[in-house]
Every structure is written in C-alpha cells, then in structure tokens.
Motif scaffolding. Structure first.
Motif, PDB file in Angstrom:
ATOM      1  N   LEU A 184     -17.017   5.083  -1.434  1.00  0.00           N
ATOM      2  CA  LEU A 184     -17.960   5.422  -2.499  1.00  0.00           C
ATOM      3  C   LEU A 184     -19.393   5.399  -1.979  1.00  0.00           C
ATOM      4  O   LEU A 184     -20.182   6.309  -2.265  1.00  0.00           O
ATOM      5  N   TYR A 185     -19.745   4.384  -1.198  1.00  0.00           N
ATOM      6  CA  TYR A 185     -21.123   4.254  -0.722  1.00  0.00           C
ATOM      7  C   TYR A 185     -21.491   5.375   0.257  1.00  0.00           C
ATOM      8  O   TYR A 185     -22.554   5.999   0.131  1.00  0.00           O
ATOM      9  N   TYR A 186     -20.620   5.653   1.226  1.00  0.00           N
ATOM     10  CA  TYR A 186     -20.946   6.658   2.246  1.00  0.00           C
ATOM     11  C   TYR A 186     -20.689   8.084   1.761  1.00  0.00           C
ATOM     12  O   TYR A 186     -21.149   9.032   2.388  1.00  0.00           O
ATOM     13  N   GLY A 187     -19.935   8.222   0.674  1.00  0.00           N
ATOM     14  CA  GLY A 187     -19.803   9.538   0.060  1.00  0.00           C
ATOM     15  C   GLY A 187     -18.662  10.384   0.572  1.00  0.00           C
ATOM     16  O   GLY A 187     -18.705  11.605   0.456  1.00  0.00           O
ATOM     17  N   PHE A 188     -17.588   9.768   1.121  1.00  0.00           N
ATOM     18  CA  PHE A 188     -16.424  10.579   1.499  1.00  0.00           C
ATOM     19  C   PHE A 188     -15.300  10.376   0.492  1.00  0.00           C
ATOM     20  O   PHE A 188     -15.468   9.668  -0.500  1.00  0.00           O
ATOM     21  N   ASN A 189     -14.131  10.988   0.720  1.00  0.00           N
ATOM     22  CA  ASN A 189     -13.196  11.263  -0.378  1.00  0.00           C
ATOM     23  C   ASN A 189     -11.844  10.568  -0.301  1.00  0.00           C
ATOM     24  O   ASN A 189     -10.911  10.984  -0.982  1.00  0.00           O
ATOM     25  N   GLY A 190     -11.735   9.517   0.507  1.00  0.00           N
ATOM     26  CA  GLY A 190     -10.483   8.786   0.518  1.00  0.00           C
ATOM     27  C   GLY A 190     -10.078   8.325   1.905  1.00  0.00           C
ATOM     28  O   GLY A 190     -10.884   8.299   2.839  1.00  0.00           O
ATOM     29  N   TRP A 191      -8.779   7.989   2.043  1.00  0.00           N
ATOM     30  CA  TRP A 191      -8.300   7.349   3.272  1.00  0.00           C
ATOM     31  C   TRP A 191      -6.916   7.867   3.660  1.00  0.00           C
ATOM     32  O   TRP A 191      -6.067   8.111   2.799  1.00  0.00           O
ATOM     33  N   LEU A 192      -6.710   7.977   4.963  1.00  0.00           N
ATOM     34  CA  LEU A 192      -5.377   8.063   5.545  1.00  0.00           C
ATOM     35  C   LEU A 192      -4.987   6.646   5.952  1.00  0.00           C
ATOM     36  O   LEU A 192      -5.714   5.992   6.715  1.00  0.00           O
ATOM     37  N   ILE A 193      -3.858   6.170   5.446  1.00  0.00           N
ATOM     38  CA  ILE A 193      -3.374   4.818   5.753  1.00  0.00           C
ATOM     39  C   ILE A 193      -2.278   4.938   6.807  1.00  0.00           C
ATOM     40  O   ILE A 193      -1.243   5.570   6.568  1.00  0.00           O
ATOM     41  N   ASN A 194      -2.493   4.292   7.956  1.00  0.00           N
ATOM     42  CA  ASN A 194      -1.599   4.445   9.102  1.00  0.00           C
ATOM     43  C   ASN A 194      -1.206   3.056   9.609  1.00  0.00           C
ATOM     44  O   ASN A 194      -1.944   2.443  10.382  1.00  0.00           O
ATOM     45  N   ILE A 195      -0.060   2.559   9.166  1.00  0.00           N
ATOM     46  CA  ILE A 195       0.437   1.239   9.578  1.00  0.00           C
ATOM     47  C   ILE A 195       1.486   1.458  10.665  1.00  0.00           C
ATOM     48  O   ILE A 195       2.619   1.846  10.366  1.00  0.00           O
ATOM     49  N   GLU A 196       1.120   1.223  11.913  1.00  0.00           N
ATOM     50  CA  GLU A 196       2.036   1.487  13.035  1.00  0.00           C
ATOM     51  C   GLU A 196       2.384   0.179  13.741  1.00  0.00           C
ATOM     52  O   GLU A 196       2.105  -0.010  14.931  1.00  0.00           O
ATOM     53  N   LEU A 244       9.288  -0.378  12.211  1.00  0.00           N
ATOM     54  CA  LEU A 244       8.454   0.742  12.654  1.00  0.00           C
ATOM     55  C   LEU A 244       9.366   1.798  13.268  1.00  0.00           C
ATOM     56  O   LEU A 244       9.901   1.625  14.356  1.00  0.00           O
ATOM     57  N   GLN A 245       9.541   2.903  12.546  1.00  0.00           N
ATOM     58  CA  GLN A 245      10.433   3.955  13.027  1.00  0.00           C
ATOM     59  C   GLN A 245      10.032   5.278  12.370  1.00  0.00           C
ATOM     60  O   GLN A 245      10.288   5.513  11.198  1.00  0.00           O
ATOM     61  N   TRP A 246       9.407   6.147  13.159  1.00  0.00           N
ATOM     62  CA  TRP A 246       8.924   7.422  12.642  1.00  0.00           C
ATOM     63  C   TRP A 246      10.107   8.304  12.244  1.00  0.00           C
ATOM     64  O   TRP A 246      11.079   8.454  12.982  1.00  0.00           O
ATOM     65  N   GLN A 247      10.010   8.923  11.070  1.00  0.00           N
ATOM     66  CA  GLN A 247      11.128   9.677  10.519  1.00  0.00           C
ATOM     67  C   GLN A 247      10.975  11.186  10.686  1.00  0.00           C
ATOM     68  O   GLN A 247      11.952  11.923  10.545  1.00  0.00           O
ATOM     69  N   ASN A 248       9.754  11.671  10.899  1.00  0.00           N
ATOM     70  CA  ASN A 248       9.489  13.114  11.007  1.00  0.00           C
ATOM     71  C   ASN A 248       9.829  13.865   9.711  1.00  0.00           C
ATOM     72  O   ASN A 248      10.021  15.080   9.720  1.00  0.00           O
ATOM     73  N   GLU A 249       9.909  13.109   8.640  1.00  0.00           N
ATOM     74  CA  GLU A 249      10.231  13.707   7.344  1.00  0.00           C
ATOM     75  C   GLU A 249       9.983  12.683   6.234  1.00  0.00           C
ATOM     76  O   GLU A 249       9.805  11.491   6.491  1.00  0.00           O
ATOM     77  N   LEU A 250       9.996  13.167   5.014  1.00  0.00           N
ATOM     78  CA  LEU A 250      10.056  12.298   3.837  1.00  0.00           C
ATOM     79  C   LEU A 250      11.519  12.097   3.492  1.00  0.00           C
ATOM     80  O   LEU A 250      12.270  13.071   3.351  1.00  0.00           O
ATOM     81  N   GLU A 302      -2.151  -1.349  14.435  1.00  0.00           N
ATOM     82  CA  GLU A 302      -1.213  -0.964  15.496  1.00  0.00           C
ATOM     83  C   GLU A 302      -0.730  -2.183  16.270  1.00  0.00           C
ATOM     84  O   GLU A 302      -1.480  -3.127  16.535  1.00  0.00           O
ATOM     85  N   TRP A 303       0.534  -2.159  16.636  1.00  0.00           N
ATOM     86  CA  TRP A 303       1.159  -3.066  17.569  1.00  0.00           C
ATOM     87  C   TRP A 303       0.981  -4.528  17.164  1.00  0.00           C
ATOM     88  O   TRP A 303       0.924  -4.858  15.982  1.00  0.00           O
ATOM     89  N   TYR A 342       0.789   7.754   6.326  1.00  0.00           N
ATOM     90  CA  TYR A 342       1.356   8.341   7.544  1.00  0.00           C
ATOM     91  C   TYR A 342       2.785   7.852   7.745  1.00  0.00           C
ATOM     92  O   TYR A 342       3.083   6.659   7.573  1.00  0.00           O
ATOM     93  N   ASP A 343       3.662   8.762   8.100  1.00  0.00           N
ATOM     94  CA  ASP A 343       5.087   8.501   8.340  1.00  0.00           C
ATOM     95  C   ASP A 343       5.233   7.537   9.522  1.00  0.00           C
ATOM     96  O   ASP A 343       5.116   7.943  10.670  1.00  0.00           O
ATOM     97  N   SER A 344       5.508   6.256   9.227  1.00  0.00           N
ATOM     98  CA  SER A 344       5.578   5.254  10.295  1.00  0.00           C
ATOM     99  C   SER A 344       6.570   4.148   9.929  1.00  0.00           C
ATOM    100  O   SER A 344       7.721   4.162  10.367  1.00  0.00           O
ATOM    101  N   VAL A 345       6.151   3.235   9.046  1.00  0.00           N
ATOM    102  CA  VAL A 345       6.985   2.090   8.690  1.00  0.00           C
ATOM    103  C   VAL A 345       8.011   2.484   7.623  1.00  0.00           C
ATOM    104  O   VAL A 345       7.735   3.300   6.742  1.00  0.00           O
ATOM    105  N   LEU A 346       9.179   1.864   7.697  1.00  0.00           N
ATOM    106  CA  LEU A 346      10.231   2.061   6.694  1.00  0.00           C
ATOM    107  C   LEU A 346      10.142   0.977   5.622  1.00  0.00           C
ATOM    108  O   LEU A 346       9.445  -0.025   5.788  1.00  0.00           O
ATOM    109  N   GLU A 347      10.868   1.169   4.555  1.00  0.00           N
ATOM    110  CA  GLU A 347      10.830   0.197   3.456  1.00  0.00           C
ATOM    111  C   GLU A 347      11.396  -1.159   3.865  1.00  0.00           C
ATOM    112  O   GLU A 347      11.169  -2.161   3.180  1.00  0.00           O
ATOM    113  N   THR A 348      12.099  -1.205   5.001  1.00  0.00           N
ATOM    114  CA  THR A 348      12.612  -2.479   5.527  1.00  0.00           C
ATOM    115  C   THR A 348      11.567  -3.233   6.336  1.00  0.00           C
ATOM    116  O   THR A 348      11.784  -4.390   6.702  1.00  0.00           O
TER     117      THR A 348
END
Length: 746
Positions: free
Chosen positions: A217-229, A272-278, A187-188, A263-269
């Motif tokens: 893998l070690y702690y036994g959970f199932n993945g990640w949410l990636i949030n680049i803000e 940082l601009q949330w789009q509220n959509e794909l 963030e930021w 997470y809907d945050s960064v654009l391909e450019t």
C-alpha cells in the motif's frame, strides 16, 4: 568510503582528516548566527522562495545503507532480507523515493474480466541492478521491457525474502495499465526456520501479512507472489492456507484490484515437491488466494488435467514458461511460442519467466533486435489491452537511450537508463501485408533520433501499386471522447520521400460497446467510423496557443501537424497512422517514417491554470571534498542534498535547476532567462529529488556562498508552467571557523 575511491559518477572523493572536523557545538552556534543574520538583515520580502543556511561539515554520511548508495548518496530501491527487517519496517523520509508516482491506468478490458492473461516474471541477474538507482543510471547497454500492452501482470522477482519492486518498474507498468507484484520467498533450511516462526500461530501470521499489505500500500504496487520453497512442519502447513486467505482479504481491502498468487511448490502435506500443475495436492493453496503460478516442466497431459480441476477459474491458472528452457520443457528461448500455443489451446493463462534471457544470453549491443524477434514470435498468443486514459501523450521513449532529447534537440549526449521516464508504448508488430510479394510492415523504436526522451518510433513498409495508402494501427484507447479533441502529431520524413503522413482515428457510438480484448472489438449495434481530420494551419489561434504552451519550439527537421476534432456521444477507439502516396500511383513506394510524438488532449484543457510548487525543503545534506579532474590537484567541494516539495496537480515530471547567486536579493527573470543562467541538473518523477555530487565553489572563512535551486513542473499534457509557479530555494553555505592548528588547511 575509502579515500580516493572512484564513485559510480566518475568523481574522486576523499574524506577530511578527523582533526579537521569542527566541534559540533561550534557548528550549531555558527548556523544559528547565519540564520539570524540572513533572516533579519539580508533576506528582503521580495524574494518568494525559501532561504536555508548551512555550515559545511565533513562528517561521515548519516544516510542509512538500505536506502542510499553510500559511495554517492544516491537513493536506491531495496529488498528486505530477514523476518526481523520485515517486522520492524515502517516508512521514513527516505522511503518517499521508492513510492510510485504513477497510479494504475484504466484499461480495456479490465484485468478482472480478461481471459488468457499473460504474466511476466522478471528474474534478471539477481535483481536490483541498474534499476535500483531510483533517479536513473548511466549505462551503455541495459535490459528493459516495453511490450506492456501484450501483458497483464508483472512480477519483480529476486531471491531476497521480501522483494519490493523498484519504483521505476511500478511507474512503467502502471502507465500501461499493468498490475505489478512483489515477491515473498522462503527457501531451503533458512526458509524453513522463517516459516516455522511466522506460521506458528494465527497472531504471528496476521502480523507478517499485515506488514506485507502495509508495504504494498505504501509503495503503491498491486500485490505479492508467495513462493514457499522449503519443507513445512505439520503446524506450519496447516496455518499456511489461513495466511494466504488473510493476506488476500487484507490486500483486496487495502488495494482494490490487487492480487495474491501462489507458486507451485509445497504440497498440503508440507512436502516440497513441484507438481507442474494444479491438482488435489496443492488445491488448498489455490483456493485461498487469487491464482497459482505453476512450475515449468509440464506436458500437455498436465494441461488437460488442470482444465478439469478448475473449470470455473481457468484464467487464474498461470502456466509457467521458463524462457531459459531449463529442464524438460515444451519450448523456451526462441521456441517459447510453442509453449504459449499449447497453453492457449486449453484456455489457460501464461506466466513467462525470465524473458531477460534475450539480454543475458545474446549480444547485448543487439538487444533491441533480439527483443523484437523474441516478442514478435509470441504476438499471436498474447491478447492485448488498451490504455484507456486522456490526456494521452507519448513520445515513444522507452526509458533509456544514447542521448536525451527535448523538443527535437539533444540535451545531453551520454547513455542513460530510467524506466520512470518510459512513456506509453505502441502495438509493435512485424506484419506481412496481404498484397503481392508479401511486403513487410514493421514498427520499432530507434535511439538514433527522438523528439522527447531517448527514442522515436520508426514505421517502415511498402505501399503497393494497387493501393493509395496503408494504415498502421499504433494505439487502442477505448475511452469516451470529449466534445472537442485536440491532436498534435510530430514526425519526420526523408526529403526525397514520395509519401505523406497523417493521423487517422477510429470512433464508435459511445453508449454501446463490448470488449474481449483490443484485437477483437464486438460492435454491439454500433457503427465504427474512420475519421481523417483536417490539418490546422500554423496561424490558427489554437495552434499558436499550443506551441506556446510547449515552449522552446524548434523543428530540427521535425514536422508538426495539429488537428481539432468535434465529436458528439462518441467513443474514441483507435489511433492509426495513415501513409499515402504523393502524386500519381506508382508501382510500389517504399517508405520509412519517424514518429516523434502523439498527443490526444481535451481541447478544453489547453488553457488550464497550473498550481504552484509549494513547501520546497532541503534534507539530509552531505558535504564532501575531493580532487577535481581539471588539473588533478585542486580540491573541489561537492554538495549532496534531498529536496522535497508539494504539488497539488499531476505533473509529467519536474525539472531541477541550480545556479550561483550573489546574496539573498531577488532577481526577476523570465522562464527563458532562467534556463539560460541556470543549469539543469536532473528530472524528478516524484515530489522528491536528491542532488548528487554537485561541484560548488568553496566558500571562504570570512564569507559565504549562495546557491539557488529551482523546481519546474511540466504538466501531464507536456506543457511548461510559468516561472512564477516554480519552487525556489536559496542555500547560504559557509565554511566552519578554523582551528589555529589547522589554519593552513583551511
């Protein structure tokens, strides 16, 4: 820790003066002397447990701050706050506390084939509150979650860079067949610096992705949410899809069925601009991972555009719903159902963000009622899944309560919280029956009485005069049935009640079945049968064997019914509770039934031989002394230590006992006698447990003290294990030799 500081457990602990500490070399010599003495002379071969010797020392705690609460030495869950911490992470003995002990349960339908998925993102008071205490906490009021069969994915979220889900949440989610994700967030300004560092080259992004995979893998959970803000440079944003794709591929390989969400945050450019959509500006990230979690300020027009953008992957679009209703949203708070209704109209998945609002912004003492109100308004828009496992055992414990019960008796009378103790939850509902006067049928969990754990299930409703009975659907299993099923059912009724209660099963032909979700079962040329098995008598040999296996049986007003069902090529579909009128049909019969426990077992496993607890060891001993509460003046010695062991089968949990013993000679006790002379000090939901601030007698300089610790496994069916299979360890402790200058203090 400052002298006189009150710990979370309520004891007053003080450090000794620096001058009272014994020379380290002298301590080592004394430990060696004790080991030789008690190994050679005092430890007869008849004692089959471990014997360990310790010299009491008052050194500062050697335990690392990341893994332990330094006031109490309790193990805690944690996050990683910097790129340096992430890059240097490698598992230690302390990490064992945070490893999930419950594997992800099988479910129907599988997550990969589910449509209209539901994700819950747990953003609650910054994260790591009472849930950070791995072995549980004492808490009058607490937020928790228990509507698992209505959701598919759970994300534990905080604003730390790497959020590792507390193990209690992973255990609870997995028990219900729900995948759980951690969070990687930047963030930021600081976030931009982090991204420029790890996204500068393919080798650096591979290194970070590999660490995230290792951790999951070690702690036994199932993945990640990636949030680049944060803003990204041209180089960083160019490498970001490569990072996502590599992380996704590596996670899938290491943890089958795992997920990486963006997470809907960064654009391909890089902006940082949330789009509220794909849309076309963030599609590159969606195409590089398993799905996108959109921002919350969408409108119906956003939903319309998205179904044209990704028609083949609609279930991978998780439309964000902020329960706090911040910004311009369709619906939040108690209007959250408005957002869900619109999302489902467009066949999209939903991401419910921060449902802890029901606790944070409402009367905390009315949490259960508020939680029930909130989720009951969403049921119509939440496709459900089953927990497809046998043995199936639940006492409806929600992982917290006002007391802790064992076989109907309160073992301790104090508020507690530990989500690892949560058992499989039923299909909760508030349902208007299709009968005159719109009679209500409700299910909810109550902490006022329980069979095991902290709560039991209450079923309240009405049998109308036009009906003999009502059926309450509690669970969908969707599992192939063994040839002989043993069912036990524990419940309570008011003595004046005019109803009787029984278990009812729904079965079907096994070879042909097709599930969209458990609320719509498609019978592909198969017959669905309702089965009301005959109750076995108390004198039946299999009932006697079962009650003996459960141990310490006492009714306390509870009623036990047992059933033996023989089936052939059947699929066990649903579990209902049938509540019927007693005697002649009345105009209307109101009832309240308290359900304590349901077990569905393969009858062939009732006599299963259980393995022994082996390799019981003691680590990380910390001695402290402080003023006790009895007279406010007596100095009390406190023991802290970590016990580890091995168990070759799956246990529901382990009970940890301690007692004082005289010397190292073995004493023969039955399991019942051990429970009378030993004190239960905790439950472990993994093969590791830390004893915290145990008050023990202070050994004299010319003698020593002896303690014995016992580890009792409880099988996954809830059966006791013979005492001969318990883990046993005896600890001999002695005070260090006193310096002449401080003889009075010794």
């Amino acid at each position: 820790m400052a002298p006189g500081k009150r710990t979370r457990k309520g004891k007053v602990v003080t450090k000794t003066k620096e001058g009272e500490r014994t020379d380290e070399a002298e301590n080592e010599r004394e430990t060696a002397r004790l080991k030789k003495t008690h190994t050679d002379d005092s430890a007869p071969a008849v004692y089959d447990g471990e014997i360990i010797c310790e010299v009491v020392k008052y050194d500062s705690s050697p335990l690392p701050r990341r893994y332990y609460d330094l006031d109490t030495t309790e193990p805690i869950s944690f996050s990683l706050k910097s790129l340096e911490e992430l890059q240097s992470w490698s598992p230690t003995d302390a990490d064992k506390f945070n490893v999930a002990s419950v594997p992800l349960a099988s479910r129907q339908p599988p997550l990969c084939s589910s449509q209209h998925r539901t994700l819950v993102c747990h953003d609650f008071m910054g994260g790591y509150v009472e849930d950070r205490f791995i072995q549980g906490a004492e808490a009058e009021t607490v937020y928790t979650f228990y509507h698992w069969q209505y959701i598919d994915i759970f994300v534990y979220f905080s604003h730390h860079m790497v959020t590792v889900p507390p193990v209690c949440w992973t255990n609870a989610a997995h028990r219900h067949g729900v995948s759980i994700l951690g969070t990687f967030i930047t963030e930021w300004t600081d976030g931009a610096t982090i991204c420029e560092s790890f996204l500068e080259s393919e080798s650096s992004l591979h290194s970070i992705a590999n660490k995230l995979v290792e951790i999951a893998l070690y702690y036994g959970f199932n993945g990640w949410l990636i949030n680049i803000e944060n803003q990204l440079s041209e180089t960083a944003v160019k490498n970001l899809p490569t990072f996502l794709q590599y992380l996704t591929d590596q996670m899938h390989q290491a943890v089958p069925g795992s997920l990486i969400l963006w997470y809907d945050s960064v654009l391909e450019t890089g902006k940082l601009q949330w789009q509220n959509e794909l849309n076309s500006q963030n599609m590159v990230f969606f195409n590089s991972c398993d799905g996108i979690f959109t921002n919350y300020n969408w409108t119906e027009e956003h939903l319309k555009r998205m179904i044209s953008q990704a028609a083949r992957r609609l279930s991978d679009i998780y439309v964000g719903v902020d329960v706090f209703a911040r910004g311009d949203v369709v619906g939040g708070k108690f209007d959250t159902h408005k957002s869900l209704k619109l999302i489902r109209q467009y066949n999209l998945s939903a991401a419910i963000f921060a449902p802890g609002w029901v606790y944070e912004c409402n009367d905390k003492k009315q949490f259960r009622q508020t939680q029930s109100k909130f989720w009951s308004m969403l049921y119509d828009y939440l496709p459900t899944h089953s927990v497809a496992v046998l043995p199936f055992v639940t006492s409806f414990c929600q992982g917290f309560g006002k007391c802790f019960y064992l076989n109907g008796k309160a073992q301790s009378v104090k508020s507690w919280f530990n989500l690892s103790a949560q058992e499989v939850q039923p299909l909760f509902f508030d349902q208007l029956l299709d009968i005159p006067n719109n009679c209500l049928l409700r299910t909810w969990c109550s902490p006022d009485d329980a069979w095991n754990g902290g709560s039991s299930l209450l079923i309240e409703g009405v049998i109308p005069g036009s009906q003999d009975s009502v059926n309450v659907r509690l669970f969908s299993l969707q599992v192939p049935a063994p040839p002989r099923i043993f069912i036990s059912f524990v419940y309570k009724l008011d003595p004046s009640s005019k109803v009787k209660v029984a278990v009812q099963l729904m079965t079907s032909d096994a070879p042909l079945c097709n599930f969209k979700d458990i609320s719509s079962v498609v019978p592909a040329k198969k017959s669905v049968s309702s089965l009301m098995p005959e109750c076995l008598s108390e004198d039946d040999p299999i009932v006697k064997e079962f009650t003996q296996n459960c141990g310490m049986w006492s009714n306390e007003g509870w009623i036990l019914k047992c059933y033996l069902v023989e089936l052939k090529d059947c699929w066990l579909q649903d579990i209902f509770i049938n509540i019927s009128q007693v005697g002649s049909r009345n105009d209307e019969v109101r009832f309240v039934s308290r359900i304590g426990e349901i077990k569905v077992l393969d009858a062939a496993h009732l006599s299963e031989v259980h393995p022994s607890v082996t390799n019981l060891s003691l680590l990380d001993v910390v001695w402290r002394q402080g003023v006790g509460f009895s007279d406010g003046d007596t100095v009390q010695l406190y023991f802290n230590g970590t016990f580890c062991w091995q168990y070759s089968s799956v246990a529901a949990y382990f009970k940890i006992y301690w007692r004082l013993v005289h010397g190292s000679k073995s004493q023969a006790h039955s399991g019942e006698e051990v429970e009378k002379c030993a004190t239960l000090i905790g439950r472990a939901y993994a093969t590791v447990y830390r004893v915290i601030e145990l008050p023990v007698p202070k050994a004299q300089n010319d003698g020593s003290g002896w303690m014995e610790f016992l580890v009792e496994p409880v099988s996954k069916e809830g059966f006791i294990v013979d005492k001969s299979k318990w883990g046993k360890l005896r600890l001999n402790y002695s005070m260090p030799p006193c310096n002449l200058d401080s003889q009075a203090d010794c």
